[in-house]
Design a protein around this motif. Structure first.
Motif, PDB file in Angstrom:
ATOM      1  N   GLU A 161      37.658 -29.331 -48.083  1.00 52.12           N
ATOM      2  CA  GLU A 161      38.744 -28.592 -47.417  1.00 52.12           C
ATOM      3  C   GLU A 161      38.200 -27.218 -47.060  1.00 52.12           C
ATOM      4  O   GLU A 161      37.763 -26.485 -47.929  1.00 52.12           O
ATOM      5  CB  GLU A 161      39.939 -28.441 -48.354  1.00 52.12           C
ATOM      6  CG  GLU A 161      40.528 -29.776 -48.789  1.00 52.12           C
ATOM      7  CD  GLU A 161      41.483 -29.605 -49.966  1.00 52.12           C
ATOM      8  OE1 GLU A 161      42.405 -28.785 -49.872  1.00 52.12           O
ATOM      9  OE2 GLU A 161      41.288 -30.277 -50.984  1.00 52.12           O
ATOM     10  N   HIS A 181      37.378 -26.247 -51.050  1.00 49.55           N
ATOM     11  CA  HIS A 181      37.627 -27.176 -52.149  1.00 49.55           C
ATOM     12  C   HIS A 181      36.788 -28.424 -51.916  1.00 49.55           C
ATOM     13  O   HIS A 181      36.917 -29.077 -50.883  1.00 49.55           O
ATOM     14  CB  HIS A 181      39.106 -27.563 -52.198  1.00 49.55           C
ATOM     15  CG  HIS A 181      39.996 -26.392 -52.517  1.00 49.55           C
ATOM     16  ND1 HIS A 181      41.358 -26.500 -52.638  1.00 49.55           N
ATOM     17  CD2 HIS A 181      39.715 -25.103 -52.758  1.00 49.55           C
ATOM     18  CE1 HIS A 181      41.865 -25.323 -52.936  1.00 49.55           C
ATOM     19  NE2 HIS A 181      40.881 -24.446 -53.000  1.00 49.55           N
ATOM     20  N   ASN A 204      36.305 -31.980 -52.852  1.00 51.19           N
ATOM     21  CA  ASN A 204      36.895 -33.151 -53.503  1.00 51.19           C
ATOM     22  C   ASN A 204      35.778 -34.148 -53.720  1.00 51.19           C
ATOM     23  O   ASN A 204      35.110 -34.559 -52.770  1.00 51.19           O
ATOM     24  CB  ASN A 204      37.991 -33.739 -52.623  1.00 51.19           C
ATOM     25  CG  ASN A 204      39.155 -32.784 -52.485  1.00 51.19           C
ATOM     26  OD1 ASN A 204      40.089 -32.817 -53.267  1.00 51.19           O
ATOM     27  ND2 ASN A 204      39.083 -31.901 -51.502  1.00 51.19           N
ATOM     28  N   GLU A 228      38.585 -32.080 -57.949  1.00 48.36           N
ATOM     29  CA  GLU A 228      38.569 -31.082 -56.886  1.00 48.36           C
ATOM     30  C   GLU A 228      37.898 -29.825 -57.441  1.00 48.36           C
ATOM     31  O   GLU A 228      38.464 -29.148 -58.290  1.00 48.36           O
ATOM     32  CB  GLU A 228      40.015 -30.808 -56.459  1.00 48.36           C
ATOM     33  CG  GLU A 228      40.121 -30.023 -55.195  1.00 48.36           C
ATOM     34  CD  GLU A 228      41.565 -29.970 -54.664  1.00 48.36           C
ATOM     35  OE1 GLU A 228      42.331 -30.930 -54.900  1.00 48.36           O
ATOM     36  OE2 GLU A 228      41.903 -28.970 -54.046  1.00 48.36           O
TER      37      GLU A 228
HETATM   38 MG    MG Z   1      43.178 -29.899 -52.186  1.00 47.46          MG
END
Ligand code: MG
Ligand code: ADP
Length: 738
Positions: free
Chosen positions: A222, A349, A351, A486
C-alpha cells in the motif's frame, strides 16, 4: 472493446482488463514468437535458474526486439535497482551499422539486438553506492537479466519507446550491489526451509516426489504519498531538495476534522491517479484501490498482491508513474515519510504472506485455526522470527526520513511487536495453558449484528456481513490482518526490497528452527503426530510471547512494558543500523546465504553513509533558506516597523502597537542568527568525519537538535512577518491547493 465504448468520449476506449499487460512481453508473447523447441528450452533454463545458452538467448532477443520495435521501441535498457531506493537505466539503440563495402554497397544501417546484449551489460558502476566493496580501479559491475521478471516497454509522449530488461546488478566478483539479488536469494531461502517443514508435516510416500516443491513470498504494497501543486512546490527549496519541509507551521485546520480520510478525491488528483492506473495496467501492474489518506493532500494506492520480487518491481514502477503523471497534471508527488511536520506521515504497508506452488496461503487460519497445525506452525515461526530479529527488521525500515515518522505519535514506533487479534491470541493462550479454547468459531458471531453490541435488532434491507477473524489495530508495526501480516513501519519512500529481504530471511531461519524442533520431538517416528506438532507449537508460543502486544503501541506505558519484556526500543536510524553488526542477526543472514560477509559490511557502510548525507543535505538547505529567505524577510519587516515607529515618534503619537511586534522580533532573529552560525560550524565538523558510522551518529546527535531549534524560531517569524514579505509558500497553500 465494445463499439459503444469506442464512440463514447472516454480517455481510453479499452476496458482495463484489455489494457492489462499490453506493454509487457509475456510468456505468451514469447511462446507465440518462438519456435516451440526454443521456447521449451527457454522455460527449462529459466525454471532451472540456468544461464541461457547462446542459441536460445539470440532467439529470445530477436523475438523481443521485433515485439518492442512494433510498439515504437528504438532503444533497450537493462533496468536495475542499486541501493538508492530507486531504479537505474542506461539506454542503447537497436541501431547498428553494417559495413558491406566489399559488396560495393557502402555502410548500411540495421537494427540488431543480440542474445549477449539481452543477457548482460556492463555499466560503469563506479558511481553507484558500493560501501567500499568496489574500489574505483575495480569499477566493473554487471547487470544480468532476471528471467523471472518480464521485460516491458515504456512509451514516451512522442510515440517512441524503450524496451526495459529487469536485471540484477552484481560486482566483478559476483557480490550483490543491488536490492534485487538479495531479495531473490531471500525468496529462495524461504522457499527452501518452508518446503522442508511442509514435507516433514506431510511426507510423500517413498519413491514419490515431494508434495510441495516451491513456496512463494506474496507481497501487496500500500503506497501513501502527498500531491501538491507544482508551482508552489517549485518555490520551496526544502521540498525540491530534501522532499520535506524544513520549516513551516500547521494551518489552524489540518486533519482534526477527520474529513479527508476516504473523502472525495479532488478532481485534479483523481484525473492524475486514473491516468496513473491506465499506464500501470499496460505495464501489468494490478492497481486495485485508491483513496484519500488521513492528512490533507495525502493519498494512497494499493495493488493486488503478487509474488514478492515482481511486486517490488511493480511498486517501483508505481512510484515512477505517479511521479511522471503528476508532473503532467502540474502536481508534484512527495514520497517522503514526513513532508509536513505535525500531520500524518506516509508509509508503505507491506502485506506479506507465504503461498505454496498449489496456491494455498500458508497463513490462512481457516475456520478452525486451533486445529490447523500447519497454520499454527507457520504462525509461530513468524512470531519467533520477529521476536529474535526485531532489531534487524527495525534496521530494514530505518532512514533519516522515516525517523521523522517512526516513534512520532501517529506511526508505528521504534519497538517492533506483533498484533494478532483477540481470536488468535485466545487460540495461542489455550494451547499454552493446555485448556480448551473459548468458543470463538460459533457461526453466529462470525456475522456482525447491525444493532451493535447492545440492540438486538436487524435492518432487514441490509445483508448480514461476514466478520474477519481479526479486528484492526492501527498502532501495531507488524499486524496480522486476516490471512497475512502487514508490516506497517516500512517507509513510503524506500524500496520495499530490503525490509522484505530481511523479513524473508528471518522467517527462513525461523522455519528451519521450527523444523528442527519438530524433528527432535518426533524422535524415531516417520510422521509427526498431532501431539508432536502441538508440543512444538507450544514451545514457540512460550518463547516468543514477549513480542505479542495487543494494546496501544503509541502509549507511554508500552515503552515501559516493552523494556520489561526485553524488547528493543531503537530510537533512531544510526542506532538501528548497528543491528546489522549484531552477532545473532549477522550469523543468521550469513547462514541463510542471503548476504555474504562483505555484502553485509558494505550495506552497513552504505546505510550510515546515506544517513549522514541526507542530514547534511538538509542542513545545507536549511542554512540557505534561513540566510536568503527567512532572515531577509524578517529584516525587511523589522525595518518597516522601525521606520513606522520612528515616524510615529516624529508626529508625537502615543499609541504604538507596532513597537510590541518590533520588540518580539529581535530575540527570535538574534537566536536564529546565533543557531545558524553554530549549525554552520558543527556541520563542517561532522562533514569532516571520515568513518561513515561515526559520521551518521554525529549527524543524528549534533545536527538534528540544532535544526529543531532553528525551525522553532523560523516558524515563530512565519507567524509574524506579513504574508506579502514571506517568499516561501506556507502549509496552508501547499496542503489545500490540489
Ligand atoms: Mg492495510
Ligand atoms: P487492508 O489493509 O485494509 O486490509 P486489503 O485487504 O485490501 O486492505 O489488503 C491490502 C493489501 O494486502 C492489498 O495490496 C492486497 O492485495 C494485499 N494482500 C491481500 N492478501 C495478501 C496475501 N495473501 N499476501 C500478500 N498480500 C496480500
Amino acid at each position: 472493446m465494445s463499439e459503444q465504448r469506442k464512440s463514447a468520449i472516454i480517455a481510453s476506449p479499452y476496458y482495463p482488463s484489455e489494457l492489462y499487460g499490453r506493454n509487457v512481453f509475456t510468456l505468451k508473447d514469447m511462446a507465440n514468437a518462438l519456435p516451440k523447441s526454443v521456447f521449451a528450452s527457454f522455460l527449462r533454463q529459466m525454471r532451472g535458474r540456468q544461464t541461457l545458452d547462446k542459441a536460445t538467448s539470440d532467439a529470445v532477443a530477436h523475438a523481443v526486439r521485433i515485439w518492442a520495435m512494433d510498439r515504437g521501441a528504438t532503444h533497450f535498457s537493462h533496468w536495475f535497482q542499486p541501493q538508492t531506493d530507486t531504479t537505474a537505466e542506461k539506454h542503447d539503440a537497436f541501431l547498428a551499422l553494417k559495413n558491406t563495402s566489399f559488396l560495393g554497397e557502402g555502410v548500411h544501417a540495421i537494427d540488431t539486438f543480440h542474445g549477449s546484449e539481452l543477457l548482460q551489460s556492463e555499466p560503469d558502476a563506479s558511481s553507484f553506492p558500493s560501501g567500499g566493496m568496489r574500489t574505483t580501479f575495480e569499477a566493473r559491475g554487471y547487470t544480468i537479466w532476471d528471467t523471472t521478471s518480464p521485460m516491458f516497454i515504456q512509451p514516451h509522449a512522442n510515440g517512441t519507446a524503450v524496451l526495459y530488461i529487469p536485471s540484477v546488478f552484481i560486482s566483478y566478483n559476483g557480490d550483490a550491489l543491488d536490492e534485487k539479488t538479495v531479495l531473490l536469494r531471500s525468496s529462495e531461502a524461504v522457499s527452501r526451509t518452508a518446503c522442508t517443514l511442509l514435507n516433514l508435516l506431510d511426507p510423500a510416500p517413498p519413491g514419490h516426489p515431494c508434495i510441495v516443491n516451491q513456496v512463494f513470498t506474496t507481497l501487496g504494497t500500500e503506497q501513501e504519498f502527498f500531491l501538491v501543486d507544482r508551482a508552489l512546490y517549485a518555490l520551496r527549496p526544502d521540498l525540491k531538495i530534501c522532499g520535506r519541509s524544513l520549516i513551516g507551521n500547521l494551518p489552524p485546520r489540518h486533519q482534526q476534522l477527520e474529513d479527508h480520510y476516504f473523502g472525495k478525491l479532488p478532481s485534479r488528483v483523481l484525473s492524475a491517479i486514473s491516468e496513473v492506473e491506465l499506464e500501470l495496467y499496460k505495464l501489468g501492474v494490478p492497481l486495485k484501490t485508491r483513496h484519500n489518506e488521513v492528512a490533507p493532500a495525502q493519498f494512497e494506492v494499493a495493488p493486488i498482491f503478487e509474488e514478492a520480487v515482481l511486486a517490488v518491481d511493480h511498486n517501483l514502477l508505481t512510484m515512477d508513474a505517479i511521479h511522471k503523471v503528476a508532473h503532467r497534471h502540474k502536481l508534484k508527488a512527495l514520497f517522503h515519510e514526513k513532508p509536513f511536520a505535525g500531520i500524518n506521515g506516509s508509509g508503505k504497508h507491506c502485506n506479506w504472506s507465504l503461498s505454496t506452488d498449489r496456491g494455498e496461503n500458508l497463513l490462512d487460519p481457516t475456520e478452525k485455526p486451533e486445529t490447523n497445525y500447519r497454520f499454527l506452525l507457520f504462525l509461530v515461526a513468524v512470531l519467533h522470527a520477529v521476536h529474535k530479529h526485531g532489531g534487524l527488521l527495525r534496521a530494514g525500515i530505518s532512514s533519516a526520513s522515516n525517523d521523522h515518522r517512526l516513534g512520532a505519535n501517529e506511526a508505528p514506533p521504534g519497538i517492533i511487536s506483533v498484533f494478532l487479534g483477540e481470536h488468535l491470541t485466545e487460540v495461542l493462550r489455550s494451547i499454552e495453558e493446555s485448556r480448551p479454547i473459548k468458543n470463538f468459531s460459533r457461526p453466529e458471531i462470525q456475522t456482525i449484528k447491525l444493532g451493535g453490541r447492545v440492540l438486538d435488532v436487524k435492518v432487514s434491507t441490509l445483508p448480514n456481513i461476514a466478520r474477519d477473524l481479526t479486528d484492526r489495530n492501527r498502532t501495531s508495526p507488524f499486524a496480522f490482518t486476516g490471512n497475512k501480516f502487514e508490516f506497517r513501519a516500512v517507509g513510503s519512500k524506500q524500496s520495499p526490497s530490503f525490509p522484505v529481504t530481511l523479513l524473508n530471511t528471518a522467517i527462513a531461519s525461523s522455519l528451519s528452527d521450527v523444523a528442527a524442533a519438530l524433528r527432535e520431538q518426533m524422535g524415531d517416528r516417520p510422521y509427526p503426530t498431532d501431539a508432536d506438532k502441538l508440543a512444538v507449537i507450544k514451545k514457540f508460543i512460550v518463547s516468543s510471547k514477549p513480542v505479542c502486544f495487543e494494546g496501544d503501541n503509541y502509549s507511554d506505558s508500552w515503552v515501559v512494558e516493552a523494556e520489561k519484556r526485553g524488547l528493543l526500543n531503537i530510537r533512531n536510524a544510526p542506532d538501528a543500523f548497528e543491528q546489522l553488526q549484531d552477532a545473532t542477526n549477522r550469523d543468521m543472514l550469513l547462514q541463510q546465504k542471503v548476504f555474504n560477509d562483505s555484502e553485509l559490511q558494505s550495506r552497513y557502510h552504505i546505510l550510515h553513509e546515506r544517513y549522514a548525507k541526507d542530514v547534511l543535505i538538509e542542513v545545507g538547505t536549511l542554512l540557505s533558506m534561513i540566510n536568503t529567505m527567512v532572515l531577509p524577510a524578517a529584516f525587511e519587516y523589522r525595518k518597516s516597523l522601525a521606520e513606522t515607529c520612528a515616524s510615529l515618534v516624529a508626529i508625537g503619537s502615543k499609541d504604538m502597537p507596532e513597537r510590541t511586534i518590533l520588540d518580539e522580533l529581535a530575540p527570535a532573529i538574534t537566536a536564529l542568527q546565533r543557531d545558524v552560525t553554530k549549525l554552520e560550524e558543527v556541520s563542517k565538523e561532522v562533514e569532516a568525519i571520515e568513518e561513515a558510522s561515526v559520521k551518521s551518529h554525529a549527524a543524528c546527535e549534533r545536527l538534528l537538535p540544532l535544526m529543531d531549534a532553528i525551525r522553532a524560531n523560523a516558524d515563530f517569524l512565519e507567524h509574524r512577518v506579513p504574508d506579502k514579505t514571506w517568499a516561501i509558500p506556507k502549509y496552508t497553500e501547499l496542503l489545500f491547493t490540489s
